[in-house]
Design an enzyme around this catalytic site. Structure first.
Site, PDB file in Angstrom:
ATOM      1  N   ASP A 252       0.825  -1.206   0.000  1.00 15.26           N
ATOM      2  CA  ASP A 252       0.000   0.000   0.000  1.00 15.26           C
ATOM      3  C   ASP A 252       0.864   1.263   0.000  1.00 15.26           C
ATOM      4  OD1 ASP A 252      -2.306   1.477   0.019  1.00 15.26           O
ATOM      5  OD2 ASP A 252      -2.757   1.172   2.133  1.00 15.26           O
TER       6      ASP A 252
ATOM      7  N   LEU B  93      11.605 -20.272  -4.672  1.00 20.13           N
ATOM      8  CA  LEU B  93      10.587 -19.432  -4.018  1.00 20.13           C
ATOM      9  C   LEU B  93       9.219 -19.590  -4.692  1.00 20.13           C
ATOM     10  CD1 LEU B  93      10.012 -17.016  -1.987  1.00 20.13           C
ATOM     11  CD2 LEU B  93      10.408 -15.515  -3.944  1.00 20.13           C
TER      12      LEU B  93
ATOM     13  N   TRP C  47     -11.901  -2.808  -8.021  1.00 19.47           N
ATOM     14  CA  TRP C  47     -12.674  -2.419  -9.215  1.00 19.47           C
ATOM     15  C   TRP C  47     -13.365  -1.085  -8.993  1.00 19.47           C
ATOM     16  CZ3 TRP C  47     -11.595  -5.201 -13.354  1.00 19.47           C
ATOM     17  CH2 TRP C  47     -11.301  -6.549 -13.229  1.00 19.47           C
TER      18      TRP C  47
ATOM     19  N   HIS D  34       2.340   3.218  -8.873  1.00 18.32           N
ATOM     20  CA  HIS D  34       2.208   1.780  -9.160  1.00 18.32           C
ATOM     21  C   HIS D  34       3.412   1.301  -9.979  1.00 18.32           C
ATOM     22  CE1 HIS D  34      -1.692   1.926  -7.434  1.00 18.32           C
ATOM     23  NE2 HIS D  34      -2.295   2.534  -8.437  1.00 18.32           N
TER      24      HIS D  34
END
Ligand code: FPP
Length: 252
Positions: free
Chosen positions: A26, A137, A75, A43
Protein backbone atom coordinates in the site's frame (compact mmCIF):
# COMPACT_ATOMS: atom_id res chain seq x y z
CA UNK A 1 -3.45 -35.57 7.04
CA UNK A 2 -3.08 -32.06 5.61
CA UNK A 3 0.21 -31.15 3.96
CA UNK A 4 0.77 -28.25 6.36
CA UNK A 5 -0.27 -27.88 9.98
CA UNK A 6 -3.32 -25.74 10.64
CA UNK A 7 -2.62 -23.10 13.32
CA UNK A 8 -5.95 -23.82 14.98
CA UNK A 9 -5.88 -27.66 14.87
CA UNK A 10 -2.19 -28.24 15.58
CA UNK A 11 0.93 -26.29 16.56
CA UNK A 12 2.79 -25.32 13.37
CA UNK A 13 6.56 -25.12 13.48
CA UNK A 14 7.93 -21.57 13.62
CA UNK A 15 11.30 -20.94 11.99
CA UNK A 16 13.58 -18.01 12.59
CA UNK A 17 13.25 -16.92 8.96
CA UNK A 18 9.55 -16.86 8.10
CA UNK A 19 8.58 -19.66 5.71
CA UNK A 20 5.72 -17.58 4.29
CA UNK A 21 5.45 -13.79 4.05
CA UNK A 22 2.25 -12.12 2.82
CA UNK A 23 2.27 -8.44 1.87
CA UNK A 24 -0.29 -5.70 1.24
CA UNK A 25 1.64 -3.27 -0.95
CA UNK A 26 0.00 0.00 0.00
CA UNK A 27 1.00 3.63 -0.48
CA UNK A 28 1.74 3.84 -4.20
CA UNK A 29 -0.72 6.68 -4.76
CA UNK A 30 0.63 8.73 -1.86
CA UNK A 31 4.22 8.15 -2.99
CA UNK A 32 3.30 9.66 -6.38
CA UNK A 33 1.24 12.51 -4.89
CA UNK A 34 4.17 13.59 -2.71
CA UNK A 35 6.17 14.01 -5.93
CA UNK A 36 3.33 15.74 -7.79
CA UNK A 37 3.11 12.74 -10.13
CA UNK A 38 -0.04 10.91 -11.27
CA UNK A 39 -1.08 8.03 -8.98
CA UNK A 40 -0.15 5.47 -11.61
CA UNK A 41 3.50 6.57 -11.44
CA UNK A 42 3.45 5.14 -7.90
CA UNK A 43 2.21 1.78 -9.16
CA UNK A 44 4.90 1.79 -11.81
CA UNK A 45 7.55 2.49 -9.19
CA UNK A 46 5.99 -0.20 -6.98
CA UNK A 47 7.10 -2.87 -9.45
CA UNK A 48 10.71 -2.08 -8.48
CA UNK A 49 9.88 -2.92 -4.86
CA UNK A 50 8.18 -6.12 -6.00
CA UNK A 51 11.37 -7.13 -7.79
CA UNK A 52 13.67 -6.31 -4.87
CA UNK A 53 11.38 -8.04 -2.36
CA UNK A 54 11.32 -11.22 -4.47
CA UNK A 55 15.10 -11.15 -4.77
CA UNK A 56 15.61 -10.57 -1.05
CA UNK A 57 13.13 -13.29 -0.02
CA UNK A 58 14.95 -15.67 -2.35
CA UNK A 59 18.31 -14.92 -0.78
CA UNK A 60 16.98 -15.20 2.79
CA UNK A 61 15.43 -18.64 2.21
CA UNK A 62 11.79 -17.57 2.50
CA UNK A 63 9.76 -20.36 0.83
CA UNK A 64 6.52 -18.51 0.01
CA UNK A 65 5.91 -14.86 -0.82
CA UNK A 66 2.33 -13.73 -1.42
CA UNK A 67 1.59 -10.26 -2.78
CA UNK A 68 -1.81 -8.55 -2.83
CA UNK A 69 -1.80 -6.84 -6.24
CA UNK A 70 -5.51 -6.24 -6.82
CA UNK A 71 -8.38 -6.83 -4.43
CA UNK A 72 -11.96 -7.70 -5.34
CA UNK A 73 -12.80 -4.18 -4.10
CA UNK A 74 -10.19 -2.42 -6.28
CA UNK A 75 -12.67 -2.42 -9.21
CA UNK A 76 -14.21 0.57 -7.39
CA UNK A 77 -11.19 2.71 -8.42
CA UNK A 78 -11.33 5.09 -11.41
CA UNK A 79 -11.56 3.12 -14.66
CA UNK A 80 -8.26 4.50 -15.97
CA UNK A 81 -6.38 3.39 -12.88
CA UNK A 82 -7.86 -0.12 -13.04
CA UNK A 83 -6.90 -0.39 -16.67
CA UNK A 84 -3.37 0.89 -15.93
CA UNK A 85 -2.95 -1.73 -13.19
CA UNK A 86 -3.99 -4.50 -15.59
CA UNK A 87 -1.57 -3.30 -18.26
CA UNK A 88 1.19 -3.01 -15.67
CA UNK A 89 0.56 -6.55 -14.45
CA UNK A 90 0.70 -7.80 -18.05
CA UNK A 91 3.87 -5.94 -19.01
CA UNK A 92 5.69 -6.75 -15.75
CA UNK A 93 4.87 -10.45 -15.96
CA UNK A 94 5.75 -10.64 -19.66
CA UNK A 95 9.10 -8.96 -18.97
CA UNK A 96 10.05 -10.88 -15.81
CA UNK A 97 8.78 -14.42 -16.33
CA UNK A 98 11.87 -15.81 -18.12
CA UNK A 99 14.17 -14.51 -15.38
CA UNK A 100 11.84 -15.84 -12.67
CA UNK A 101 11.95 -19.25 -14.37
CA UNK A 102 15.76 -19.13 -14.52
CA UNK A 103 15.76 -18.30 -10.81
CA UNK A 104 13.76 -21.50 -10.20
CA UNK A 105 10.77 -19.54 -8.90
CA UNK A 106 7.27 -21.00 -9.03
CA UNK A 107 4.63 -18.47 -10.01
CA UNK A 108 0.93 -18.69 -9.18
CA UNK A 109 -2.04 -16.36 -9.14
CA UNK A 110 -4.92 -16.68 -6.68
CA UNK A 111 -8.25 -14.93 -7.14
CA UNK A 112 -11.01 -14.91 -9.71
CA UNK A 113 -9.17 -13.87 -12.87
CA UNK A 114 -12.12 -14.71 -15.16
CA UNK A 115 -13.10 -11.01 -15.64
CA UNK A 116 -9.54 -10.15 -16.79
CA UNK A 117 -8.64 -9.60 -20.43
CA UNK A 118 -8.12 -12.97 -22.13
CA UNK A 119 -4.53 -12.04 -23.11
CA UNK A 120 -3.67 -11.46 -19.46
CA UNK A 121 -5.39 -14.70 -18.41
CA UNK A 122 -3.36 -16.66 -21.02
CA UNK A 123 -0.12 -15.03 -19.93
CA UNK A 124 -0.85 -15.93 -16.29
CA UNK A 125 -1.73 -19.55 -17.16
CA UNK A 126 1.38 -19.89 -19.36
CA UNK A 127 3.59 -18.49 -16.58
CA UNK A 128 2.09 -20.91 -14.06
CA UNK A 129 2.62 -23.80 -16.47
CA UNK A 130 6.20 -22.77 -17.32
CA UNK A 131 7.25 -22.63 -13.65
CA UNK A 132 5.18 -25.51 -12.28
CA UNK A 133 8.12 -27.86 -11.65
CA UNK A 134 10.37 -25.21 -10.10
CA UNK A 135 11.41 -25.80 -6.51
CA UNK A 136 12.58 -22.32 -5.48
CA UNK A 137 10.59 -19.43 -4.02
CA UNK A 138 6.82 -19.82 -4.40
CA UNK A 139 5.58 -16.44 -5.58
CA UNK A 140 1.83 -15.95 -5.41
CA UNK A 141 0.12 -12.86 -6.72
CA UNK A 142 -3.39 -12.26 -5.37
CA UNK A 143 -5.41 -10.66 -8.18
CA UNK A 144 -9.14 -9.96 -7.99
CA UNK A 145 -8.79 -11.77 -4.70
CA UNK A 146 -10.85 -11.36 -1.54
CA UNK A 147 -10.66 -13.41 1.65
CA UNK A 148 -14.44 -13.79 1.82
CA UNK A 149 -14.59 -14.83 -1.83
CA UNK A 150 -11.95 -17.47 -1.08
CA UNK A 151 -13.91 -19.02 1.78
CA UNK A 152 -17.14 -18.94 -0.25
CA UNK A 153 -15.60 -20.56 -3.33
CA UNK A 154 -14.01 -23.23 -1.12
CA UNK A 155 -17.35 -24.11 0.52
CA UNK A 156 -19.08 -24.21 -2.88
CA UNK A 157 -16.43 -26.45 -4.47
CA UNK A 158 -16.28 -28.75 -1.45
CA UNK A 159 -20.07 -29.25 -1.38
CA UNK A 160 -20.17 -29.84 -5.11
CA UNK A 161 -17.56 -32.58 -4.86
CA UNK A 162 -18.69 -33.96 -1.52
CA UNK A 163 -22.42 -33.22 -1.05
CA UNK A 164 -22.52 -35.55 1.96
CA UNK A 165 -20.64 -32.85 3.92
CA UNK A 166 -23.62 -30.45 3.79
CA UNK A 167 -24.72 -31.70 7.22
CA UNK A 168 -21.40 -31.17 8.90
CA UNK A 169 -17.79 -30.64 7.92
CA UNK A 170 -14.49 -29.90 9.62
CA UNK A 171 -11.72 -27.40 9.03
CA UNK A 172 -9.65 -30.21 7.52
CA UNK A 173 -12.45 -31.01 5.06
CA UNK A 174 -12.58 -27.40 3.86
CA UNK A 175 -8.92 -26.40 3.82
CA UNK A 176 -7.92 -28.31 0.64
CA UNK A 177 -10.40 -26.16 -1.31
CA UNK A 178 -8.97 -22.81 -0.21
CA UNK A 179 -6.88 -20.96 -2.80
CA UNK A 180 -3.64 -21.32 -0.85
CA UNK A 181 -3.96 -24.98 0.15
CA UNK A 182 -0.51 -25.53 -1.37
CA UNK A 183 1.18 -23.27 1.19
CA UNK A 184 1.62 -23.10 4.95
CA UNK A 185 -0.28 -20.27 6.64
CA UNK A 186 1.71 -17.01 6.51
CA UNK A 187 4.13 -16.51 9.40
CA UNK A 188 4.47 -12.80 8.75
CA UNK A 189 1.98 -10.32 7.28
CA UNK A 190 3.34 -6.93 6.24
CA UNK A 191 1.28 -3.90 5.28
CA UNK A 192 3.09 -0.84 4.04
CA UNK A 193 1.63 2.67 3.76
CA UNK A 194 0.59 3.26 7.38
CA UNK A 195 -2.94 1.79 7.40
CA UNK A 196 -3.57 -0.89 10.00
CA UNK A 197 -6.09 -3.25 8.51
CA UNK A 198 -6.28 -6.56 6.66
CA UNK A 199 -8.59 -5.33 3.87
CA UNK A 200 -10.15 -8.71 3.05
CA UNK A 201 -6.77 -10.34 2.32
CA UNK A 202 -6.15 -13.93 3.47
CA UNK A 203 -8.83 -13.92 6.19
CA UNK A 204 -8.74 -17.64 6.92
CA UNK A 205 -4.99 -18.07 6.58
CA UNK A 206 -3.99 -15.12 8.80
CA UNK A 207 -5.54 -16.68 11.94
CA UNK A 208 -2.20 -16.84 13.83
CA UNK A 209 0.03 -14.79 11.56
CA UNK A 210 2.25 -12.11 13.11
CA UNK A 211 1.09 -8.71 11.82
CA UNK A 212 3.55 -5.94 10.96
CA UNK A 213 2.52 -2.46 9.86
CA UNK A 214 4.95 0.16 8.60
CA UNK A 215 4.51 3.78 7.48
CA UNK A 216 6.98 3.16 4.64
CA UNK A 217 5.18 3.60 1.32
CA UNK A 218 5.41 0.56 -0.97
CA UNK A 219 7.66 2.19 -3.61
CA UNK A 220 10.15 2.95 -0.79
CA UNK A 221 10.02 -0.58 0.63
CA UNK A 222 13.51 -2.04 0.07
CA UNK A 223 15.61 -4.88 1.49
CA UNK A 224 16.44 -2.86 4.61
CA UNK A 225 12.73 -2.32 5.26
CA UNK A 226 12.08 -6.05 4.78
CA UNK A 227 14.92 -6.90 7.19
CA UNK A 228 13.31 -4.60 9.79
CA UNK A 229 9.99 -6.42 9.42
CA UNK A 230 11.69 -9.80 9.77
CA UNK A 231 13.61 -8.62 12.83
CA UNK A 232 10.33 -7.52 14.41
CA UNK A 233 8.90 -10.96 13.62
CA UNK A 234 11.91 -12.68 15.16
CA UNK A 235 11.36 -10.82 18.43
CA UNK A 236 7.78 -12.11 18.75
CA UNK A 237 6.74 -15.03 20.91
CA UNK A 238 4.50 -17.30 18.85
CA UNK A 239 2.35 -19.07 21.40
CA UNK A 240 -0.54 -20.34 19.24
CA UNK A 241 -2.82 -20.14 22.28
CA UNK A 242 -0.37 -21.60 24.80
CA UNK A 243 1.23 -19.83 27.75
CA UNK A 244 4.83 -18.64 27.66
CA UNK A 245 5.81 -21.37 30.12
CA UNK A 246 4.55 -24.10 27.80
CA UNK A 247 6.80 -23.11 24.93
CA UNK A 248 9.87 -25.15 24.04
CA UNK A 249 13.05 -23.41 25.25
CA UNK A 250 13.92 -22.22 21.74
CA UNK A 251 12.13 -22.26 18.41
CA UNK A 252 13.86 -24.45 15.86
C1 FPP B 1 -2.06 0.10 -3.25
O1 FPP B 1 -1.58 1.43 -3.26
C2 FPP B 1 -1.51 -0.65 -4.39
C3 FPP B 1 -2.25 -1.30 -5.33
C4 FPP B 1 -3.71 -1.32 -5.36
C5 FPP B 1 -1.62 -1.99 -6.48
C6 FPP B 1 -0.36 -2.72 -6.20
C7 FPP B 1 0.35 -2.99 -7.50
C8 FPP B 1 1.68 -2.92 -7.69
C9 FPP B 1 2.67 -2.69 -6.62
C10 FPP B 1 2.26 -3.08 -9.05
C11 FPP B 1 1.94 -4.31 -9.81
C12 FPP B 1 2.16 -5.58 -9.12
C13 FPP B 1 2.71 -6.70 -9.69
C14 FPP B 1 2.67 -7.99 -8.91
C15 FPP B 1 3.36 -6.67 -11.00
P1 FPP B 1 -2.63 2.62 -3.31
O2 FPP B 1 -2.87 2.97 -4.73
O3 FPP B 1 -3.86 2.23 -2.55
O4 FPP B 1 -1.87 3.76 -2.57
P2 FPP B 1 -2.49 4.94 -1.70
O5 FPP B 1 -3.11 4.27 -0.48
O6 FPP B 1 -1.32 5.77 -1.35
O7 FPP B 1 -3.49 5.65 -2.55
Amino acid sequence: MAQFKSSTCEIPSARNVPAHIAIIMDGNGRWAKKRLLPRVAGHQRGVKSVRSTIRHCNSLGVDYLTLFAFSSENWRRPKDEVSFLMTLFYSSLAREIEQMHKDNLRFRVIGDISPFDSKLVSLIRDAEELTRDNGGLNLTVAANYGGRWDIMQAVKRMLKERPELAESFSENDLSPYLSMSYAPEPDLFIRTGGEQRISNFLLWQLAYTELYFTDTLWPDFDSTALDLAIRSYQARERRFGRTSEQLPAKNA
